[in-house]
Design a protein around this motif. Structure first.
Motif, PDB file in Angstrom:
ATOM      1  N   PRO A  28       0.825  -1.219   0.000  1.00 13.94           N
ATOM      2  CA  PRO A  28       0.000   0.000   0.000  1.00 13.94           C
ATOM      3  C   PRO A  28       0.855   1.263   0.000  1.00 13.94           C
ATOM      4  O   PRO A  28       1.935   1.293   0.592  1.00 13.94           O
ATOM      5  N   ASN A  29       0.354   2.258  -0.705  1.00 17.56           N
ATOM      6  CA  ASN A  29       0.930   3.604  -0.672  1.00 17.56           C
ATOM      7  C   ASN A  29       2.222   3.821  -1.445  1.00 17.56           C
ATOM      8  O   ASN A  29       2.812   4.879  -1.347  1.00 17.56           O
ATOM      9  N   VAL A  30       2.668   2.805  -2.194  1.00 19.39           N
ATOM     10  CA  VAL A  30       3.900   3.019  -2.968  1.00 19.39           C
ATOM     11  C   VAL A  30       3.614   3.848  -4.218  1.00 19.39           C
ATOM     12  O   VAL A  30       4.525   4.390  -4.836  1.00 19.39           O
ATOM     13  N   GLY A  31       2.324   3.921  -4.605  1.00 19.39           N
ATOM     14  CA  GLY A  31       1.958   4.740  -5.769  1.00 19.39           C
ATOM     15  C   GLY A  31       1.424   3.931  -6.943  1.00 19.39           C
ATOM     16  O   GLY A  31       1.538   4.349  -8.092  1.00 19.39           O
ATOM     17  N   LYS A  32       0.815   2.775  -6.647  1.00 20.35           N
ATOM     18  CA  LYS A  32       0.284   1.932  -7.737  1.00 20.35           C
ATOM     19  C   LYS A  32      -0.827   2.656  -8.498  1.00 20.35           C
ATOM     20  O   LYS A  32      -0.828   2.712  -9.720  1.00 20.35           O
ATOM     21  N   VAL A  53      -6.815   7.641  -5.985  1.00 20.33           N
ATOM     22  CA  VAL A  53      -5.528   7.981  -5.373  1.00 20.33           C
ATOM     23  C   VAL A  53      -5.785   8.676  -4.048  1.00 20.33           C
ATOM     24  O   VAL A  53      -6.420   9.715  -3.991  1.00 20.33           O
ATOM     25  N   THR A  54      -5.316   8.062  -2.984  1.00 25.72           N
ATOM     26  CA  THR A  54      -5.498   8.677  -1.665  1.00 25.72           C
ATOM     27  C   THR A  54      -4.367   8.243  -0.754  1.00 25.72           C
ATOM     28  O   THR A  54      -3.695   7.251  -1.021  1.00 25.72           O
ATOM     29  N   SER A  72      -1.387   5.799  -8.528  1.00 27.83           N
ATOM     30  CA  SER A  72      -0.828   6.979  -9.204  1.00 27.83           C
ATOM     31  C   SER A  72      -0.178   6.575 -10.513  1.00 27.83           C
ATOM     32  O   SER A  72      -0.286   7.283 -11.519  1.00 27.83           O
ATOM     33  N   ASP A 106      11.040  12.063  -6.635  1.00 26.49           N
ATOM     34  CA  ASP A 106      11.075  13.485  -6.244  1.00 26.49           C
ATOM     35  C   ASP A 106      11.414  13.633  -4.759  1.00 26.49           C
ATOM     36  O   ASP A 106      11.764  14.713  -4.297  1.00 26.49           O
ATOM     37  N   LEU A 107      11.322  12.514  -3.995  1.00 26.78           N
ATOM     38  CA  LEU A 107      11.653  12.561  -2.566  1.00 26.78           C
ATOM     39  C   LEU A 107      13.065  12.011  -2.346  1.00 26.78           C
ATOM     40  O   LEU A 107      13.643  11.378  -3.233  1.00 26.78           O
ATOM     41  N   SER A 146       8.579   9.343 -11.094  1.00 25.55           N
ATOM     42  CA  SER A 146       7.811  10.097 -10.116  1.00 25.55           C
ATOM     43  C   SER A 146       6.410  10.206 -10.691  1.00 25.55           C
ATOM     44  O   SER A 146       6.166  10.999 -11.603  1.00 25.55           O
ATOM     45  N   ASN A 186       9.275   4.307  -7.458  1.00 27.57           N
ATOM     46  CA  ASN A 186       8.487   5.545  -7.532  1.00 27.57           C
ATOM     47  C   ASN A 186       8.952   6.563  -6.481  1.00 27.57           C
ATOM     48  O   ASN A 186       9.707   6.248  -5.585  1.00 27.57           O
ATOM     49  N   LYS A 187       8.439   7.759  -6.653  1.00 29.03           N
ATOM     50  CA  LYS A 187       8.673   8.884  -5.723  1.00 29.03           C
ATOM     51  C   LYS A 187      10.126   9.357  -5.761  1.00 29.03           C
ATOM     52  O   LYS A 187      10.736   9.633  -4.723  1.00 29.03           O
TER      53      LYS A 187
HETATM   54  P1  GDP Z   1      -1.156   2.911  -3.832  1.00 25.74           P
HETATM   55  O1  GDP Z   1      -1.749   2.594  -2.520  1.00 25.74           O
HETATM   56  O2  GDP Z   1       0.090   2.106  -4.080  1.00 25.74           O
HETATM   57  O3  GDP Z   1      -2.122   2.778  -4.968  1.00 25.74           O
HETATM   58  O4  GDP Z   1      -0.640   4.409  -3.765  1.00 25.74           O
HETATM   59  P2  GDP Z   1      -1.345   5.753  -4.291  1.00 25.74           P
HETATM   60  O5  GDP Z   1      -1.165   5.883  -5.737  1.00 25.74           O
HETATM   61  O6  GDP Z   1      -2.707   5.816  -3.719  1.00 25.74           O
HETATM   62  O7  GDP Z   1      -0.394   6.820  -3.635  1.00 25.74           O
HETATM   63  C1  GDP Z   1      -0.175   6.869  -2.222  1.00 25.74           C
HETATM   64  C2  GDP Z   1       0.317   8.242  -1.838  1.00 25.74           C
HETATM   65  O8  GDP Z   1       1.589   8.493  -2.423  1.00 25.74           O
HETATM   66  C3  GDP Z   1      -0.620   9.354  -2.311  1.00 25.74           C
HETATM   67  O9  GDP Z   1      -0.644  10.344  -1.301  1.00 25.74           O
HETATM   68  C4  GDP Z   1       0.087   9.880  -3.537  1.00 25.74           C
HETATM   69  O10 GDP Z   1      -0.184  11.242  -3.782  1.00 25.74           O
HETATM   70  C5  GDP Z   1       1.553   9.694  -3.172  1.00 25.74           C
HETATM   71  N1  GDP Z   1       2.405   9.553  -4.338  1.00 25.74           N
HETATM   72  C6  GDP Z   1       2.208   8.726  -5.389  1.00 25.74           C
HETATM   73  N2  GDP Z   1       3.215   8.879  -6.287  1.00 25.74           N
HETATM   74  C7  GDP Z   1       4.058   9.798  -5.793  1.00 25.74           C
HETATM   75  C8  GDP Z   1       5.292  10.371  -6.252  1.00 25.74           C
HETATM   76  O11 GDP Z   1       5.812  10.098  -7.324  1.00 25.74           O
HETATM   77  N3  GDP Z   1       5.880  11.279  -5.418  1.00 25.74           N
HETATM   78  C9  GDP Z   1       5.341  11.655  -4.233  1.00 25.74           C
HETATM   79  N4  GDP Z   1       5.993  12.550  -3.506  1.00 25.74           N
HETATM   80  N5  GDP Z   1       4.178  11.138  -3.781  1.00 25.74           N
HETATM   81  C10 GDP Z   1       3.542  10.223  -4.526  1.00 25.74           C
END
Ligand code: GDP
Length: 454
Positions: free
Chosen positions: A228-232, A247-248, A234, A336-337, A357, A333-334
């Protein structure tokens, strides 16, 4: 005399224009009964490749404005007289015009009947007819290019080149065997071997490109996986350009599987965004996770997503293990961080790793390169002839095995009349492939998969 058939050739949805196609001996006469030319002339006096502006007239009343196009046999899609009437594309207006065309004497066209008539009238061979259905269903750009190439006869030309060589050799051999007293020069075995090797190489290269072609044609079942939250989601959004995936920042939001088709590098990915992979006490979420693992195991391609800003977790390591032996791209992913993850571990475990990103829409080109090269379609040449389906592949394989047998026969000094039998069998397979010798059942089966109106 052929029955005159008619159908709506545009889709079954409201659109700017709807087209009713009529084909057969009475096509123009029937069109003329429902269409009144604005200049007072009659469609029946019109030559081929001509258009008239006018109105649809039903029960003596003028209805919609329309344009009628006339094609004269054999210079039409079907090889018969064809009239096409374009009306405004509301469903009712198109259907009413079609009903009037039926009332004027046309019969409803069956699935693929226009194209079947084109085939039966020698306007195209079977590979070209099959490509019409492929063009209609094409979703990816490379798939479309390959299908258009087939429609223009690229595959037919390649098959016919082989066929010509086989028939030439076969005719020479037959003449030499049958008329020993005539002065027919014997076909040198070197020459025959050369010809057969050419045929073998041509068919081999067609068969080699089949799998890549299928990837291009059918698309690739792809799963986006990760904790969770890795950005799938997104990433899914970045690929689809929409917000279909939620996306949350609340973990475990994508509880079921979200599906979408996207085009990447000219091919279509059938994408599944899965539930986040982690231990959970939530029953509903656990079902989602179970589904996600199943989807991952069944996928042709996995996009394994990791968060570069966090150290690798047990779930990340589990995902790395699950991807072993699968076609998988690690998507870190991410970027930018600040980086905290040990990305070297990921890089070592995956054949392809890309840094993106999703938030900033960065890394799509790298992801595209990684996916197309992993699938082996990066250097795919959609302008080369391509076998389009299993039917074509099987005929090609059978022809090749007859040619291989013939080649073995030549090197073993087998008599020419025995070799000739093998060449004839190879030629038969290729004639079936292009449809010159296909039986009615095969032909009917092919066209039954078409839509009505094509
Ligand atoms: P999922 O649970 O893997 O589907 O993740 P989400 O796509 O819902 O993203 C989880 C959180 O990470 C959200 O708050 C997104 O805005 C944030 N997020 C996703 N991609 C990026 C990225 O490339 N950079 C940053 N800084 N945040 C990201």
């Amino acid at each position: 005399m052929s029955t005159t058939i008619a159908a709506i050739s545009t889709g079954n949805a409201p659109g700017g224009i709807g087209v009713i196609r009529i084909s057969g001996d009475n096509a123009v006469k029937i069109a003329d009964e429902v269409f009144e030319c604005r200049d007072g002339t009659s469609l029946t006096d019109l030559g081929g490749y001509r258009a008239k502006f006018g109105s649809i007239v039903i029960d003596g009343k003028r209805q919609d404005d329309a344009v009628a196009l006339v094609f004269r046999a054999p210079k039409s899609y079907t090889g018969e007289d064809v009239a096409e009437i374009s009306v405004h594309g509301g469903l009712l207006s198109v259907q009413k015009t079609l009903d009037a065309v039926f009332a004027a004497g046309a019969a409803p066209a069956g699935a693929g009947e226009f194209t079947k008539r084109a085939f039966l009238n020698g306007k195209m061979d079977l590979t070209q007819a099959e490509s019409v259905a492929d063009i209609i269903s094409a979703e990816g750009e490379e798939e479309l290019k390959a299908s258009i190439g087939a429609l223009h006869g690229r595959l037919s030309r390649s098959i016919n080149a082989v066929l010509e060589k086989l028939l030439d050799s076969s005719a020479t051999m037959a003449a030499w065997v049958d008329y020993p007293d005539e002065e027919i020069p014997e076909l040198e075995s070197d020459e025959l071997e050369k010809t057969l090797t050419f045929c073998k190489n041509e068919l081999n290269s067609l068969l080699e490109s089949y799998d890549k072609g299928q990837t291009i044609r059918s698309g690739v079942d792809t799963v986006i996986a990760g904790r969770p939250n890795v950005g799938k989601s997104s990433l899914m959004n970045m690929l689809t350009g929409t917000d279909k995936s939620i996306v949350t920042h609340i973990e475990g939001t994508t509880r079921d599987i979200v599906e979408e088709n996207v085009r990447l590098g000219g091919i279509v990915l059938h994408l599944k965004d899965t539930a986040g992979l982690r231990e959970s006490g939530d029953v509903v979420e656990n079902i989602g996770i179970e589904k996600a693992y199943r989807a991952l195991d069944n996928a042709q391609l996995v996009l394994a997503v990791f968060d570069s800003s966090e150290s690798l977790t047990d779930e990340d390591r589990e995902l790395i293990n699950r991807c072993s032996g699968k076609l998988a791209v690690a998507v870190i992913n991410k970027t930018d961080l600040e980086t905290s993850a040990d990305t070297d571990i990921i890089k070592k475990a995956f054949e392809k790793t890309v840094f993106i990103s999703a938030k900033n829409d960065e890394g799509l080109a790298e992801l595209e390169n990684a996916v197309t090269s992993l699938l082996g379609v990066a250097d795919f040449d959609s302008s080369a002839p391509l076998l389009a389906n299993l039917r074509q592949k099987q005929h090609c394989e059978s022809a090749l095995s007859c040619i291989n047998e013939a080649l073995d026969g030549v090197s073993l000094g087998v008599t020419y009349d025995a070799i000739n039998v093998m060449l004839d069998a190879a030629a038969d397979e290729l004639l079936s492939l292009t449809g010159k010798k296909a039986n009615a059942e095969v032909v009917n089966n092919i066209f039954s998969k078409f839509c009505v109106g094509k």
